[in-house]
Design a protein around this motif. Structure first.
Motif, PDB file in Angstrom:
ATOM      1  N   MET A  26     -10.385  -0.326  -0.069  1.00 42.94           N
ATOM      2  CA  MET A  26     -10.357  -1.591   0.648  1.00 42.94           C
ATOM      3  C   MET A  26      -9.478  -2.603  -0.112  1.00 42.94           C
ATOM      4  N   TRP A  27      -8.729  -3.389   0.654  1.00 41.83           N
ATOM      5  CA  TRP A  27      -7.754  -4.331   0.113  1.00 41.83           C
ATOM      6  C   TRP A  27      -7.965  -5.707   0.740  1.00 41.83           C
ATOM      7  N   VAL A  28      -7.490  -6.751   0.070  1.00 40.89           N
ATOM      8  CA  VAL A  28      -7.529  -8.116   0.606  1.00 40.89           C
ATOM      9  C   VAL A  28      -6.131  -8.700   0.543  1.00 40.89           C
ATOM     10  N   ALA A  29      -5.624  -9.162   1.693  1.00 38.48           N
ATOM     11  CA  ALA A  29      -4.314  -9.803   1.773  1.00 38.48           C
ATOM     12  C   ALA A  29      -4.526 -11.284   2.044  1.00 38.48           C
ATOM     13  N   ALA A  81      -0.384 -12.160  -1.639  1.00 42.15           N
ATOM     14  CA  ALA A  81      -0.336 -10.755  -2.071  1.00 42.15           C
ATOM     15  C   ALA A  81      -1.451  -9.952  -1.423  1.00 42.15           C
ATOM     16  N   CYS A  82      -1.295  -8.638  -1.517  1.00 39.44           N
ATOM     17  CA  CYS A  82      -2.327  -7.700  -1.070  1.00 39.44           C
ATOM     18  C   CYS A  82      -2.846  -6.974  -2.301  1.00 39.44           C
ATOM     19  N   LEU A  83      -4.132  -7.173  -2.615  1.00 40.70           N
ATOM     20  CA  LEU A  83      -4.720  -6.645  -3.839  1.00 40.70           C
ATOM     21  C   LEU A  83      -5.960  -5.825  -3.520  1.00 40.70           C
ATOM     22  N   PRO A  84      -6.321  -4.871  -4.394  1.00 37.66           N
ATOM     23  CA  PRO A  84      -7.573  -4.128  -4.182  1.00 37.66           C
ATOM     24  C   PRO A  84      -8.757  -5.085  -4.133  1.00 37.66           C
ATOM     25  N   MET A  85      -9.702  -4.791  -3.246  1.00 34.75           N
ATOM     26  CA  MET A  85     -10.867  -5.664  -3.053  1.00 34.75           C
ATOM     27  C   MET A  85     -11.797  -5.567  -4.255  1.00 34.75           C
ATOM     28  N   GLU A  86     -12.231  -6.731  -4.745  1.00 31.03           N
ATOM     29  CA  GLU A  86     -13.230  -6.762  -5.796  1.00 31.03           C
ATOM     30  C   GLU A  86     -14.596  -6.511  -5.190  1.00 31.03           C
ATOM     31  N   ILE A  94       0.831  -1.205   0.000  1.00 28.29           N
ATOM     32  CA  ILE A  94       0.000   0.000   0.000  1.00 28.29           C
ATOM     33  C   ILE A  94       0.866   1.255   0.000  1.00 28.29           C
ATOM     34  N   CYS A  95       1.954   1.247   0.771  1.00 27.63           N
ATOM     35  CA  CYS A  95       2.848   2.411   0.772  1.00 27.63           C
ATOM     36  C   CYS A  95       3.409   2.664  -0.624  1.00 27.63           C
ATOM     37  N   GLU A  96       3.760   1.577  -1.327  1.00 27.10           N
ATOM     38  CA  GLU A  96       4.284   1.741  -2.678  1.00 27.10           C
ATOM     39  C   GLU A  96       3.216   2.275  -3.625  1.00 27.10           C
ATOM     40  N   LYS A  97       2.006   1.710  -3.547  1.00 26.64           N
ATOM     41  CA  LYS A  97       0.939   2.128  -4.455  1.00 26.64           C
ATOM     42  C   LYS A  97       0.488   3.562  -4.187  1.00 26.64           C
ATOM     43  N   GLN A  98       0.433   3.960  -2.912  1.00 23.99           N
ATOM     44  CA  GLN A  98      -0.085   5.270  -2.544  1.00 23.99           C
ATOM     45  C   GLN A  98       1.005   6.327  -2.357  1.00 23.99           C
TER      46      GLN A  98
END
Length: 918
Positions: A755-758, A762-767, A666-670
């Motif tokens: 919202m994210w799911v780990a 991996a940790c990915l954006p929640m569908e 998340i730190c990398e993405k944001q």
């Protein structure tokens, strides 16, 4: 609130230890080794960097231990700085002592507090009565303490049963008029102002006369709250009949006295004074004495040294010749009947901001500990020689003498004239003023004053017209009182003012219930149709005998009354629950506890809340607006997970590892920096030991969720430690009540885009469908308390979640017609209301093993109400009450508008390279 005198006191360095030979002489001599073997745990403050905030108390406590043999733990409460730390101290004290609705932690025995903090605790018997000790200790000489301190600040009137002494003072805060430039008045031919209007005119005259910004006409008290100057002015306009009259509320109805001509006159004077000075000095000038020496007049606690020239004068506070004459706020000129305490037609009411510092002792201690704690409090009171120890205001008559004031440590420069003026002013305010005005003493007084402070700030900033100030505070206070309970607040408020309890007749009138004409001691049910009842009885009389008529009529009457009373109680309960639910959207019932990113990662595992609290590694946010402010400056990552064992949250540490991976992703993405990130996780952020505090934190879930910048579902595949063959994974996470509740609280506020799911890798954006299929149906989920059949629990976790989720529903319903995210969220919910908010559920309870025969307890099931009629009542309230509707719409958008418009900067550019994660 921290006074000027107190501010210097808080910064006083610890006193050097006295010579051992004379250490126990004087007051402590008779107590030599009296408390050997007794351990005392006082709560007071120490600054994280610098001297103790209560070094004089610490010094006295250490000497008390040496002399009496007691063990005194002086580790205290660590705060960032002493000025802002008083609020943290208040919260910690209340949480430890407890309230009428929540048991305390009881980690401490005695507390350094303000009297305004502890009225609810006094009302419900949570504080030790010091009266017997005071009567038996002639050396304490408590009768020579100033009358205002002895009779009002220290005592709490308990109905008609007499007074309790629940506070041992060692400091006094009262507002006076300080003239710092008396030579200006003399050269201009002006007398010391007697009224607030005269003070405002002189302050306007002397404010910045040369245009350099180096001189202010008047400065008001600017510590902790902005409203102190307003209350100081208002008191003399609104309170005339004595201290027991009060000036905040009608003592019977708890209706705020902040309207009509009275409040208009006082608030106009207040604003004139503000404009003739530095304005919002809390935000623009920094702490004194950086600005106070530039003020011609000061309206504040009279600091007896440090005003600069040494030639200042202290006088009585100004007053008013026009005062409140009716409950509606109409005004009239002072006369002997309306203003019995006035002098020369001027009504004065010395305002006591918080009252000053002192010590309270918790009830429920064993006799030896209670005696030792009270003795330590008495020692502090007895030896509070202000001119040598504290540089604060005296609390005893003998302390007001010229010899003390002439000492060099008090700045010197005191002449007979300046001392005589001070003595006259201080003696009047502390001893002779029968109309002294106390600070607010009710349950949750801090929330009331914070609400007032925010409204005052809006006026100062030009965001609220002055004429709307009284109405704004009134609305906020009425909402708070409804949440606490009008009767409860009235009782506490009246007892703090030493007023007798309301009679049944007064209670009926207060709650607008018609009186029974035949029995004035009983309230008549307002909606019982007495005429119809008479007709029924007459019809029955034509068909039955006299005896049967009497019996049946009586049974019918009381059955009807019981039914009506039950309905009224049910409706009142629903009303109060709805008000409480609305409060969960606007206030923090329990502080938001966050862990700094590096501390969270560096721990190497999930750490329990109580451990982090003891290590000082929690960032504690007490107020909701502070949480929103923090969220705009620093990202808050909210971790949601399931426990993988009954007694610990993460026995394999795999969930913690995925939390670290998620932080990296998340730190990398944001483009966030770990140094700036704050983490919320249930095990670390919610109390785990104290069920009462845990419940308060649960009610704050919507507020916590609102501030979250990212919500992360942590659900790797892990075997359950106590359930052989069962795995904890995404599927089991989806089924958990608590996991669903956390998702729902965040998504109903913020949507699902953050919202994210780990999972395992991996940790990915929640569908979107990941959320929709499960999380919205919180109350159909699984709960451990239900699986264990609620052994040792009176309530199900589902019941604890009703109020916060009802509050969120109210926000959603109030904003259902607002285009955009609010409307979309409502459209997603409205077709599923019955399933999302069930009316009832089945509660299964298994009693503990044991009993007289030692057999297993029995298992019983019952149907309990969950939401019942609450959803319909909430909708009805929102549809019919525009103020509530606007309030809820405001709550739903406050603090999150930045997500729809601007991407907040979270310090990535300032804090440097990203730190190493797990």
């Amino acid at each position: 609130m921290v006074s000027t005198g107190t501010a210097l006191f808080l910064l006083t360095l610890a006193l050097p230890a006295a010579d051992t030979a004379d250490d126990c002489a004087g007051y402590l001599a008779p107590r030599k080794d009296a408390f050997a073997g007794v351990t005392l745990r006082p709560l007071f403050m120490v600054a994280e960097n610098g001297p103790s905030c209560f070094s004089a108390f610490q010094s006295t406590a250490e000497r008390f231990a040496r002399c009496t043999g007691a063990v005194v733990d002086t580790s205290a409460l660590s705060v960032g700085d002493c000025d802002s730390g008083s609020e943290k101290l208040r919260v910690e004290a209340v949480l430890d002592i407890g309230t009428s609705s929540s048991s305390g932690q009881q980690l401490y025995d005695l507390y350094v507090v303000k009297p305004t903090w502890i009225s609810e605790q006094a009302e419900y018997g949570l504080l030790h009565d010091l009266s017997a000790y005071i009567r038996g200790d002639t050396a304490l000489d408590f009768q020579h303490t100033f009358r205002s301190v002895r009779a009002w600040l220290s005592q709490y009137q308990y109905g008609l049963e007499g007074s309790l002494t629940i506070f041992m003072p060692f400091d006094l805060d009262l507002n006076a008029l300080v003239v710092q430039r008396p030579e200006l008045l003399r050269s201009g031919g002006h007398a010391v102002p007697e009224t607030w209007d005269e003070l405002a005119s002189l302050a306007e005259l002397y404010n910045d006369p040369d245009g350099t910004g180096r001189q202010y006409g008047v400065c008001g008290l600017c510590y902790g709250f902005r409203f102190s100057l307003l209350w100081t002015v208002l008191a003399s306009y609104s309170q005339t009949k004595g201290t027991s009259e009060g000036f905040y509320f009608d003592a019977a109805t708890m209706e705020p006295l902040l309207g009509g001509e009275t409040f208009r006159l006082a608030s106009e004077i207040w604003l004139r004074l503000m404009k003739a000075g530095p304005g919002d000095c809390m935000e623009t000038l920094g702490p004194p004495p950086s600005w106070q020496n530039r003020c011609v007049f000061l309206v504040e606690v009279p600091l007896l040294a440090g005003h600069g020239s040494g030639a200042f004068e202290v006088h009585k506070p100004p007053g008013s010749t026009r005062v409140r004459a009716t409950a509606k706020g109409a005004v009239a000129d002072c006369d002997d009947e309306l203003c019995p305490h006035a002098s020369m037609g001027v009504n004065r009411a010395t305002y006591y901001p918080t009252g000053g510092w002192g010590i309270a002792v918790r009830s429920g201690l064993d006799a030896a500990t209670a005696e030792a704690a009270t003795s330590l409090a008495a020692t502090m009171h007895h030896e509070s020689q202000w001119w040598t120890d504290y540089m604060i205001e005296p609390i005893r008559r003998k302390d007001v003498n010229l010899d003390a004031f002439a000492r060099p440590e008090n700045g010197g420069g005191w002449t007979n004239g300046t001392f005589a003026a001070f003595q006259d002013a201080f003696w009047f305010s502390a001893e002779d003023d029968r109309n002294m005005a106390m600070d607010l003493r009710i349950a949750r007084s801090g929330e009331y004053m914070s609400a007032a402070d925010e409204a005052v700030r809006m006026v100062i900033k030009g965001k609220l017209p002055l004429e709307q100030l009284g109405g704004e505070i009134t609305q906020k206070w009425n909402t708070l009182t409804a949440g606490v309970g009008y009767l409860k607040q009235s009782r506490i408020y009246r007892n703090s003012l030493h007023l007798p309890p309301l009679t049944k007749v007064q209670l009926c009138a207060t709650f607008r219930v018609e009186m029974d004409a035949e029995d004035p001691a009983r309230c008549k049910e307002a909606d019982v149709d007495q005429a119809s009842l008479v007709i029924v009885i007459a019809v029955l009389g034509s068909l039955m005998g006299v005896a049967m008529l009497f019996s049946a009529a009586r049974a019918a009457y009381y059955s009807y009354r019981r039914a009506q009373q039950h309905r009224k109680r049910r409706e009142l309960d629903m009303k109060l629950r709805i008000e409480d639910a609305i409060q969960t959207t606007k206030t923090l019932n329990f502080p938001m506890n966050l862990v700094r990113g590096p501390d969270f990662v560096g721990a190497g595992k999930m750490v329990q809340h109580e451990t982090l609290r003891g290590q000082g590694k929690l960032l504690v946010i007490d107020w909701l607006h502070e949480a929103y402010s923090v969220a705009t400056e620093r990202p808050i990552v909210f971790f949601s997970h399931q426990w993988t064992a009954f007694g610990e949250p993460d026995h394999t540490n795999k969930q913690f590892e995925m939390m670290c991976t998620s932080l990296r992703t998340i730190c990398e993405k944001q483009d966030w920096n770990l140094e700036a990130v704050l983490v919320w996780a249930d095990f670390s952020s919610i109390p785990q030991v104290h069920r009462g505090l845990q419940g308060l934190a649960i009610r704050s879930l919507p507020a916590y969720a609102k501030a979250a910048s990212a919500f992360v579902v942590v659900a790797p595949t892990v075997p359950h430690n106590d359930l052989p063959g069962q795995l904890c994974d995404e599927d089991t996470y989806r089924r958990r009540v608590w996991c669903r509740a956390e998702q729902l609280c965040h998504s109903l506020r913020n949507g699902t885009r953050d919202m994210w799911v780990a999972n395992d890798t991996a940790c990915l954006p929640m569908e979107k469908n990941w959320f929709d299929d499960h999380a919205r149906f919180v109350f159909n989920g699984e709960a451990t308390c239900c699986r264990l059949q609620h052994k040792g629990q009176l309530l199900c976790d589902r019941e604890a979640l009703v109020l916060p989720i009802l509050g969120l529903f109210g926000e959603l319903y109030a904003g259902k017609n607002i285009p955009g995210e609010r409307q979309r969220l409502w459209d997603d919910v409205k077709g599923h209301q019955g399933k999302m908010f069930p009316e009832a559920f089945t509660f299964t309870f298994c009693s503990e093993k044991g009993g007289n025969n030692g057999k297993e307890g029995t298992t019983t099931s019952e149907t309990r109400v969950l939401f019942g009629e609450l959803m319909g009542k909430m909708e009805e309230l929102i549809d019919t009450d525009a103020a509530v509707r606007e309030q809820l719409v405001g709550s739903s958008t406050q603090g999150v508008t930045g997500r729809d418009s601007v991407t907040p900067v979270h310090g990535a550019a300032v804090l440097g390279a990203q730190a190493e994660l797990c």
